[in-house]
Design a protein around this motif. Structure first.
Motif, PDB file in Angstrom:
ATOM      1  N   HIS A  28     -13.138   3.275   0.015  1.00 42.89           N
ATOM      2  CA  HIS A  28     -12.203   3.661  -1.047  1.00 42.89           C
ATOM      3  C   HIS A  28     -12.776   3.413  -2.443  1.00 42.89           C
ATOM      4  O   HIS A  28     -12.060   3.559  -3.427  1.00 42.89           O
TER       5      HIS A  28
ATOM      6  N   LYS B 215       0.824  -1.204   0.000  1.00 45.23           N
ATOM      7  CA  LYS B 215       0.000   0.000   0.000  1.00 45.23           C
ATOM      8  C   LYS B 215       0.862   1.261   0.000  1.00 45.23           C
ATOM      9  O   LYS B 215       0.600   2.227  -0.729  1.00 45.23           O
TER      10      LYS B 215
ATOM     11  N   HIS C 238      -7.481  -1.796  -2.084  1.00 48.01           N
ATOM     12  CA  HIS C 238      -8.433  -0.876  -1.444  1.00 48.01           C
ATOM     13  C   HIS C 238      -9.836  -1.119  -2.009  1.00 48.01           C
ATOM     14  O   HIS C 238     -10.398  -0.280  -2.697  1.00 48.01           O
TER      15      HIS C 238
END
Length: 242
Positions: free
Chosen positions: A208, A170, A203
């Motif tokens: 998101h 991430k 995500h």
């Protein structure tokens, strides 16, 4: 495991791009038929002209062979991760190596070591690989997307119990996106397609969703011929919408 190089401050994105252009055809190969042809070509090129750039190309194509072929073969492609690591390690530890090559040499060296660890089931090597990644990211990520991209790619494919390393997926893909927003052209279209897809893939929660779909649209747009992440982005977008 030491890496000898000149300060990254002496490097420029434009200088790195010149090298990237010379290496682009051996990086991020997903078509196994194309990869096998390219492997033979690059080996022949190095045999005929064993210069520095061809040595780097050979180290990278060995990495791609290990990544895409060795885990699906019991014998034919075993050992290519070690071949890649040995070549790149020699370059990384030489003070004579052209400084613009170092982001590619050090990043692929770290990734190759992680593949050696996976093939030999030696977890210790994975830890050493991430130490090498950290060094490469700290030195070169301002001028090259590659250290973060390869670290993020390794991290996202680790089992869940490597959570301390999975977090880099991430972090790294987000970082590449931010750098691209600040400096258009920081990464090429193929890499940004993979990067946008990877961010969205990590995500998928409702929180998101809008941003993920926006990034998937970008991944698709950047890959009209489905040579990068276009096909995967299309499928993931359908999944998120439904």
């Amino acid at each position: 495991m030491t890496t000898t190089n000149l300060p990254a401050q002496q490097l420029t994105i434009s200088g790195i791009k010149i090298i990237e252009h010379q290496l682009d055809d051996v990086m991020e190969l997903t078509d196994t038929a194309e990869l096998k042809i390219k492997l033979t070509q690059v080996e022949q090129q190095f045999e005929q002209e064993p210069v520095e750039i061809n040595k780097v190309r050979l180290g990278i194509i060995y990495h791609e062979t290990a990544l895409n072929l060795s885990f699906f073969s019991k014998t034919a492609y075993k050992g290519y991760a070690k071949k890649s690591y040995d070549l790149l390690n020699e370059l990384a530890n030489s003070s004579a190596t052209t400084k613009e090559l170092m982001p590619f040499v050090t990043a692929y060296k770290a990734s190759a070591l992680s593949l050696v660890g996976a093939e030999t089931k030696k977890i210790k090597l994975l830890g050493e690989a991430f130490s090498l990644f950290s060094d490469a990211v700290n030195k070169y990520s301002d001028v090259s997307w590659l250290p973060e991209f390869l670290r993020g790619s390794v991290a996202e494919n680790l089992p869940w119990f490597f959570f301390s390393k999975r977090k880099f997926a991430k972090k790294d893909f987000e970082s590449i996106i931010r750098k691209e927003e600040k400096n258009a052209g920081y990464a090429n279209e193929k890499i940004m397609s993979f990067t946008y897809w990877a961010w969205a893939n990590q995500h998928q929660s409702k929180r998101h969703r809008a941003r993920a779909i926006n990034y998937l649209n970008k991944a698709i747009l950047l890959d009209p011929n489905n040579e990068a992440a276009g096909a995967k982005a299309t499928q993931l977008k359908l999944n998120l919408i439904n």
